[in-house]
Scaffold this motif. Structure first.
Motif, PDB file in Angstrom:
ATOM      1  N   ASP A 176       0.828  -1.240   0.049  1.00 46.28           N
ATOM      2  CA  ASP A 176      -0.071   0.046  -0.089  1.00 46.28           C
ATOM      3  C   ASP A 176       0.683   1.273  -0.092  1.00 46.28           C
ATOM      4  OD1 ASP A 176      -1.594   2.103   1.980  1.00 46.28           O
ATOM      5  OD2 ASP A 176      -3.035   0.737   0.606  1.00 46.28           O
ATOM      6  N   PRO A 177       0.438   2.340  -0.814  1.00 45.57           N
ATOM      7  CA  PRO A 177       1.395   3.547  -0.722  1.00 45.57           C
ATOM      8  C   PRO A 177       1.579   4.052   0.615  1.00 45.57           C
ATOM      9  CG  PRO A 177      -0.139   3.551  -2.713  1.00 45.57           C
ATOM     10  CD  PRO A 177      -0.565   2.583  -1.684  1.00 45.57           C
ATOM     11  N   SER A 178       0.527   3.992   1.498  1.00 47.38           N
ATOM     12  CA  SER A 178       0.868   4.423   3.076  1.00 47.38           C
ATOM     13  C   SER A 178       1.897   3.733   3.729  1.00 47.38           C
ATOM     14  CB  SER A 178      -0.516   4.365   3.669  1.00 47.38           C
ATOM     15  OG  SER A 178      -1.161   3.180   3.724  1.00 47.38           O
ATOM     16  N   GLN A 229      11.203   5.629  -1.125  1.00 42.71           N
ATOM     17  CA  GLN A 229      10.422   4.316  -1.921  1.00 42.71           C
ATOM     18  C   GLN A 229       9.457   5.126  -3.027  1.00 42.71           C
ATOM     19  OE1 GLN A 229       9.022   1.719   1.005  1.00 42.71           O
ATOM     20  NE2 GLN A 229      10.646   0.541   0.852  1.00 42.71           N
ATOM     21  N   HIS A 230       9.360   6.275  -2.744  1.00 47.08           N
ATOM     22  CA  HIS A 230       8.414   7.218  -4.025  1.00 47.08           C
ATOM     23  C   HIS A 230       8.941   7.754  -4.968  1.00 47.08           C
ATOM     24  CE1 HIS A 230       4.651   6.992  -1.577  1.00 47.08           C
ATOM     25  NE2 HIS A 230       5.542   7.006  -0.334  1.00 47.08           N
ATOM     26  N   MET A 237      13.603  16.266  -0.476  1.00 49.05           N
ATOM     27  CA  MET A 237      13.455  16.929   0.863  1.00 49.05           C
ATOM     28  C   MET A 237      12.096  17.458   0.910  1.00 49.05           C
ATOM     29  SD  MET A 237      16.041  16.122   2.489  1.00 49.05           S
ATOM     30  CE  MET A 237      15.551  17.243   3.974  1.00 49.05           C
ATOM     31  N   ALA A 238      11.431  18.114  -0.065  1.00 48.33           N
ATOM     32  CA  ALA A 238      10.090  18.483  -0.271  1.00 48.33           C
ATOM     33  C   ALA A 238       9.055  17.605   0.216  1.00 48.33           C
ATOM     34  CB  ALA A 238       9.634  19.496  -1.326  1.00 48.33           C
ATOM     35  N   GLN A 239       8.931  16.268  -0.430  1.00 48.05           N
ATOM     36  CA  GLN A 239       8.239  15.492  -0.204  1.00 48.05           C
ATOM     37  C   GLN A 239       8.214  14.820   1.039  1.00 48.05           C
ATOM     38  OE1 GLN A 239       5.780  13.981  -2.039  1.00 48.05           O
ATOM     39  NE2 GLN A 239       6.089  15.285  -3.724  1.00 48.05           N
ATOM     40  N   MET A 240       9.367  14.788   1.635  1.00 46.26           N
ATOM     41  CA  MET A 240       9.740  14.272   3.091  1.00 46.26           C
ATOM     42  C   MET A 240       8.884  15.171   4.090  1.00 46.26           C
ATOM     43  SD  MET A 240      13.405  12.666   3.284  1.00 46.26           S
ATOM     44  CE  MET A 240      13.104  12.227   4.865  1.00 46.26           C
ATOM     45  N   ARG A 241       9.095  16.402   3.988  1.00 45.84           N
ATOM     46  CA  ARG A 241       8.592  17.608   4.722  1.00 45.84           C
ATOM     47  C   ARG A 241       7.103  17.514   4.454  1.00 45.84           C
ATOM     48  NH1 ARG A 241      13.127  20.921   3.559  1.00 45.84           N
ATOM     49  NH2 ARG A 241      14.757  20.862   5.267  1.00 45.84           N
ATOM     50  N   SER A 242       6.648  17.412   3.435  1.00 48.04           N
ATOM     51  CA  SER A 242       5.151  17.316   3.139  1.00 48.04           C
ATOM     52  C   SER A 242       4.472  16.218   3.639  1.00 48.04           C
ATOM     53  CB  SER A 242       4.809  17.745   1.753  1.00 48.04           C
ATOM     54  OG  SER A 242       5.373  16.242   1.092  1.00 48.04           O
ATOM     55  N   ARG A 243       5.089  15.074   3.745  1.00 47.77           N
ATOM     56  CA  ARG A 243       4.406  13.711   4.336  1.00 47.77           C
ATOM     57  C   ARG A 243       4.395  13.763   5.870  1.00 47.77           C
ATOM     58  NH1 ARG A 243       3.391   9.446   1.035  1.00 47.77           N
ATOM     59  NH2 ARG A 243       3.890   8.023   2.630  1.00 47.77           N
TER      60      ARG A 243
END
Length: 333
Positions: free
Chosen positions: A264-266, A272-273, A291-297
């Motif tokens: 599951d994506p969650s 891994q994305h 880094m932006a994706q990590m902070r947004s998640r």
């Protein structure tokens, strides 16, 4: 009524009597509970002598047979115990009832049915040729077949359990392999709920443990007392067997869990994305998006683990200095 001096003293004495309560029947003193001693058990069929510690006067013969399964390696239903004569000791009788004194010797023999004594003697000695003869294959004993060859018409598995239990207790790995190849069931249990893995674990024979586990012996099985093979090894102090059984138990548990082809994506981590095949994924726009994706998640930045992945890190400075090389490398990929 006038009380005299003698009557008053008698009444005071009678008041103190109820405090001296008589001991109930069957209750022993603490000193008698601590009176532990050891006895010796002589196995007449093989000439071996074993020592059984922590015995008391109220110990029952059935409890002695339970302890002898792991001490002598003989299943309890195959044991025939006697003391000072040829009379069999009753299972529910105690040491005091039979007059067993500390450091005395109890005689054990194997019940003489179905050729069981000869089978146990061959398993203790580790002689596979004798096992072939006892199993009714005397014509194959002198043939050119190797000793590990699977022979036809094996004995029923319940008749091979005592030999497998004894050979695992003595560390006879060749006999264990031969018996398993000729029909011995590794999941069979003694009347106390123990299998051959209990016998090998309590003695610390890791090679026999490997053979039994590879043949499908259950690691998590427990006896009537709730003791698993790993518990038996831990009580005696065989740490190598404990580590081996822990690994085997983990492997058996993971084998029962069905693998999933798609996650599951969650459940994915931040890295891994993205595709990590590019050599420049840690610098330039790829690092900024990462880094932006990590902070947004809602994940913490990896600046402590990878200082070069920040905007003002070393990789960013290298990208500004050698940006044309990175762009050319990315174009080639």
């Amino acid at each position: 009524m006038v009380l005299t001096k003698t009557d008053a003293s008698l009444r005071v004495h009678m008041r103190k009597l109820p405090s001296q309560k008589p001991k109930a029947s069957g209750v022993t003193d603490r000193s008698s509970k601590k009176a532990e001693y050891s006895v010796r058990v002589s196995l007449q069929d093989t000439g071996e002598i074993f020592t059984v510690p922590k015995c008391r006067g109220h110990t029952k013969i059935c409890e002695l047979k339970t302890a002898l399964e792991l001490i002598a390696g003989i299943p309890s239903d195959c044991q025939r115990l006697s003391y000072l004569d040829q009379g069999d000791l009753v299972d529910e009788s105690t040491f005091n009832f039979n007059g067993i004194i500390p450091r005395s010797t109890i005689t054990m023999t194997i019940w003489p049915y179905n050729g069981l004594p000869a089978l146990v003697r061959a398993a203790v000695s580790g002689d596979i040729c004798k096992l072939m003869i006892i199993l009714g294959r005397s014509d194959s004993a002198g043939s050119s077949q190797p000793l590990g060859t699977i022979l036809p018409s094996p004995w029923p598995s319940h008749r091979l359990l005592p030999a497998l239990f004894v050979s695992a207790h003595r560390g006879k790995k060749a006999v264990v392999q031969f018996l398993i190849a000729n029909g011995a069931c590794v999941t069979s249990q003694t009347p106390q709920g123990r299998n051959a893995l209990h016998a090998a674990a309590c003695q610390g024979y890791t090679e026999c443990i490997d053979i039994l586990v590879a043949a499908g012996a259950p690691v998590h099985v427990r006896d009537l007392g709730g003791v698993a093979p790993i518990d038996a090894a831990r009580r005696v102090g065989h740490q190598t067997s404990v580590r081996l059984l822990s690994l085997s138990r983990w492997q058996q548990r993971t084998a029962e869990v069905p693998p999933r082809r798609h996650l599951d994506p969650s459940e994915l981590f931040a890295h891994q994305h993205f595709c990590s095949n590019l050599r420049t994924y840690l610098c330039g726009p790829q690092a900024q998006r990462y880094m932006a994706q990590m902070r947004s998640r809602g994940r913490e930045p990896r600046s402590q683990l990878c200082p070069g992945v920040t905007q003002h890190g070393k990789w960013h400075r290298l990208h500004q200095k050698h940006g044309h090389l990175c762009e050319g490398l990315r174009a080639t990929q």
